[in-house]
Scaffold this motif. Structure first.
Motif, PDB file in Angstrom:
ATOM      1  N   THR A 109       6.430   9.793   1.151  1.00 40.70           N
ATOM      2  CA  THR A 109       5.777   8.580   0.665  1.00 40.70           C
ATOM      3  C   THR A 109       5.805   7.550   1.777  1.00 40.70           C
ATOM      4  O   THR A 109       6.854   7.298   2.368  1.00 40.70           O
ATOM      5  CB  THR A 109       6.490   8.023  -0.583  1.00 40.70           C
ATOM      6  N   SER A 110       4.656   6.972   2.065  1.00 42.80           N
ATOM      7  CA  SER A 110       4.547   5.918   3.078  1.00 42.80           C
ATOM      8  C   SER A 110       4.202   4.615   2.388  1.00 42.80           C
ATOM      9  O   SER A 110       3.319   4.573   1.531  1.00 42.80           O
ATOM     10  CB  SER A 110       3.466   6.257   4.098  1.00 42.80           C
ATOM     11  N   LEU A 111       4.906   3.563   2.766  1.00 35.42           N
ATOM     12  CA  LEU A 111       4.659   2.232   2.217  1.00 35.42           C
ATOM     13  C   LEU A 111       4.324   1.290   3.363  1.00 35.42           C
ATOM     14  O   LEU A 111       4.985   1.321   4.406  1.00 35.42           O
ATOM     15  CB  LEU A 111       5.893   1.698   1.492  1.00 35.42           C
ATOM     16  N   LEU A 112       3.329   0.472   3.163  1.00 37.38           N
ATOM     17  CA  LEU A 112       2.967  -0.551   4.132  1.00 37.38           C
ATOM     18  C   LEU A 112       3.059  -1.888   3.410  1.00 37.38           C
ATOM     19  O   LEU A 112       2.240  -2.197   2.541  1.00 37.38           O
ATOM     20  CB  LEU A 112       1.561  -0.300   4.667  1.00 37.38           C
ATOM     21  N   VAL A 113       4.095  -2.659   3.724  1.00 39.73           N
ATOM     22  CA  VAL A 113       4.385  -3.924   3.055  1.00 39.73           C
ATOM     23  C   VAL A 113       4.001  -5.053   4.000  1.00 39.73           C
ATOM     24  O   VAL A 113       4.656  -5.260   5.032  1.00 39.73           O
ATOM     25  CB  VAL A 113       5.885  -4.022   2.683  1.00 39.73           C
ATOM     26  N   ALA A 114       2.937  -5.782   3.650  1.00 41.57           N
ATOM     27  CA  ALA A 114       2.468  -6.877   4.504  1.00 41.57           C
ATOM     28  C   ALA A 114       3.450  -8.039   4.449  1.00 41.57           C
ATOM     29  O   ALA A 114       3.880  -8.453   3.372  1.00 41.57           O
ATOM     30  CB  ALA A 114       1.086  -7.330   4.054  1.00 41.57           C
ATOM     31  N   LEU A 115       3.824  -8.553   5.617  1.00 36.64           N
ATOM     32  CA  LEU A 115       4.740  -9.686   5.692  1.00 36.64           C
ATOM     33  C   LEU A 115       3.956 -10.988   5.586  1.00 36.64           C
ATOM     34  O   LEU A 115       2.820 -11.072   6.048  1.00 36.64           O
ATOM     35  CB  LEU A 115       5.505  -9.658   7.019  1.00 36.64           C
ATOM     36  N   PRO A 116       4.576 -12.007   5.002  1.00 32.66           N
ATOM     37  CA  PRO A 116       3.891 -13.305   4.932  1.00 32.66           C
ATOM     38  C   PRO A 116       3.784 -13.936   6.318  1.00 32.66           C
ATOM     39  O   PRO A 116       4.502 -13.552   7.251  1.00 32.66           O
ATOM     40  CB  PRO A 116       4.806 -14.131   4.015  1.00 32.66           C
ATOM     41  N   ALA A 117       2.891 -14.894   6.433  1.00 32.07           N
ATOM     42  CA  ALA A 117       2.645 -15.536   7.731  1.00 32.07           C
ATOM     43  C   ALA A 117       3.880 -16.268   8.249  1.00 32.07           C
ATOM     44  O   ALA A 117       4.045 -16.413   9.461  1.00 32.07           O
ATOM     45  CB  ALA A 117       1.476 -16.506   7.608  1.00 32.07           C
ATOM     46  N   VAL A 146       9.396   7.626   3.505  1.00 32.00           N
ATOM     47  CA  VAL A 146      10.497   8.246   2.777  1.00 32.00           C
ATOM     48  C   VAL A 146      10.150   9.716   2.579  1.00 32.00           C
ATOM     49  O   VAL A 146       9.186  10.042   1.888  1.00 32.00           O
ATOM     50  CB  VAL A 146      10.733   7.561   1.412  1.00 32.00           C
ATOM     51  N   ASP A 147      10.931  10.598   3.206  1.00 31.72           N
ATOM     52  CA  ASP A 147      10.768  12.039   3.018  1.00 31.72           C
ATOM     53  C   ASP A 147      11.739  12.479   1.936  1.00 31.72           C
ATOM     54  O   ASP A 147      12.926  12.162   1.993  1.00 31.72           O
ATOM     55  CB  ASP A 147      11.045  12.788   4.317  1.00 31.72           C
ATOM     56  N   VAL A 148      11.225  13.216   0.944  1.00 32.55           N
ATOM     57  CA  VAL A 148      12.002  13.548  -0.255  1.00 32.55           C
ATOM     58  C   VAL A 148      12.067  15.057  -0.452  1.00 32.55           C
ATOM     59  O   VAL A 148      11.082  15.764  -0.258  1.00 32.55           O
ATOM     60  CB  VAL A 148      11.345  12.899  -1.500  1.00 32.55           C
ATOM     61  N   THR A 149      13.242  15.533  -0.855  1.00 30.35           N
ATOM     62  CA  THR A 149      13.443  16.909  -1.295  1.00 30.35           C
ATOM     63  C   THR A 149      14.249  16.852  -2.580  1.00 30.35           C
ATOM     64  O   THR A 149      15.282  16.193  -2.625  1.00 30.35           O
ATOM     65  CB  THR A 149      14.225  17.729  -0.255  1.00 30.35           C
ATOM     66  N   ALA A 150      13.759  17.523  -3.635  1.00 35.29           N
ATOM     67  CA  ALA A 150      14.487  17.528  -4.911  1.00 35.29           C
ATOM     68  C   ALA A 150      14.081  18.749  -5.722  1.00 35.29           C
ATOM     69  O   ALA A 150      12.955  19.233  -5.633  1.00 35.29           O
ATOM     70  CB  ALA A 150      14.195  16.261  -5.701  1.00 35.29           C
ATOM     71  N   ARG A 151      14.996  19.222  -6.527  1.00 41.20           N
ATOM     72  CA  ARG A 151      14.719  20.329  -7.428  1.00 41.20           C
ATOM     73  C   ARG A 151      14.078  19.789  -8.701  1.00 41.20           C
ATOM     74  O   ARG A 151      14.504  18.776  -9.238  1.00 41.20           O
ATOM     75  CB  ARG A 151      16.026  21.037  -7.760  1.00 41.20           C
ATOM     76  N   VAL A 152      13.037  20.471  -9.179  1.00 36.88           N
ATOM     77  CA  VAL A 152      12.380  20.087 -10.430  1.00 36.88           C
ATOM     78  C   VAL A 152      13.209  20.684 -11.563  1.00 36.88           C
ATOM     79  O   VAL A 152      13.470  21.888 -11.598  1.00 36.88           O
ATOM     80  CB  VAL A 152      10.919  20.606 -10.475  1.00 36.88           C
ATOM     81  N   ASP A 196       0.873  -1.178   0.000  1.00 33.38           N
ATOM     82  CA  ASP A 196       0.000   0.000   0.000  1.00 33.38           C
ATOM     83  C   ASP A 196       0.907   1.224   0.000  1.00 33.38           C
ATOM     84  O   ASP A 196       1.785   1.352   0.853  1.00 33.38           O
ATOM     85  CB  ASP A 196      -0.890   0.028   1.236  1.00 33.38           C
ATOM     86  N   VAL A 197       0.689   2.134  -0.962  1.00 33.26           N
ATOM     87  CA  VAL A 197       1.530   3.326  -1.109  1.00 33.26           C
ATOM     88  C   VAL A 197       0.657   4.560  -0.966  1.00 33.26           C
ATOM     89  O   VAL A 197      -0.394   4.667  -1.599  1.00 33.26           O
ATOM     90  CB  VAL A 197       2.251   3.332  -2.481  1.00 33.26           C
ATOM     91  N   LEU A 198       1.103   5.500  -0.145  1.00 34.43           N
ATOM     92  CA  LEU A 198       0.402   6.757   0.048  1.00 34.43           C
ATOM     93  C   LEU A 198       1.432   7.879  -0.033  1.00 34.43           C
ATOM     94  O   LEU A 198       2.446   7.841   0.664  1.00 34.43           O
ATOM     95  CB  LEU A 198      -0.292   6.790   1.416  1.00 34.43           C
TER      96      LEU A 198
END
Length: 153
Positions: free
Chosen positions: A64-72, A134-140, A44-46
């Motif tokens: 960007t926040s990622l929620l990666v479900a782990l297998p059982a 992940v916090d990002v800073t970049a020049r366009v 899940d990416v937000l």
């Protein structure tokens, strides 16, 4: 003649011979790259963020926040949290997802990116997931009419 006062700290000591060798034990842990890629494909990416005009250039700030479900079958011991936080493959994969999201939101290609990655386990009632931010800073690099004005702030 005034007497010099000694500075606080250790005094003089005779140099002793260093030991001939040192022993160090290291445990190396890494994630299976193939399984990690499969888990990231279902993550899940937000994302949120926008551009600001700074000194005549557009700069993108976002998260960007990622929620990666782990297998059982994933082991849930205390070392897993540290291993995940230090795994270079996991960090690189998260960084690539964040770069893709940032490029889409910025409206143009980005220059060199500065990123801060935080990682940890998120335990829910039914599942355990890897939570990455992940916090990002970049020049366009190229401005288009869509990004000519700063967004939000």
């Amino acid at each position: 003649m005034p007497r010099c006062e000694r500075l606080p700290g250790p005094g003089l000591a005779k140099v002793q011979s260093p030991p001939l060798f040192h022993r160090r034990r290291v445990e190396l842990v890494t994630c299976s790259t193939g399984r990690l890629h499969a888990l990231f494909d279902r993550a899940d990416v937000l994302s949120e963020g926008g551009t600001r005009n700074e000194e005549g250039a557009l700069v993108y700030y976002g998260s960007t926040s990622l929620l990666v479900a782990l297998p059982a079958d994933a082991p849930l011991d205390p070392a897993l949290d540290r291993a995940l936080a230090l795994d270079p493959h996991l960090r690189l994969r998260a960084l690539r997802v964040a770069q893709r999201e940032a490029t889409a939101r910025a409206g143009g290609p980005l220059g060199p990116m500065q990123a801060e990655i935080r990682c940890g386990l998120a335990r829910r009632a039914a599942t355990t997931s890897i939570a990455l931010t992940v916090d990002v800073t970049a020049r366009v690099l190229i401005t288009t009419p869509k990004t000519a004005r700063p967004s939000g702030a």
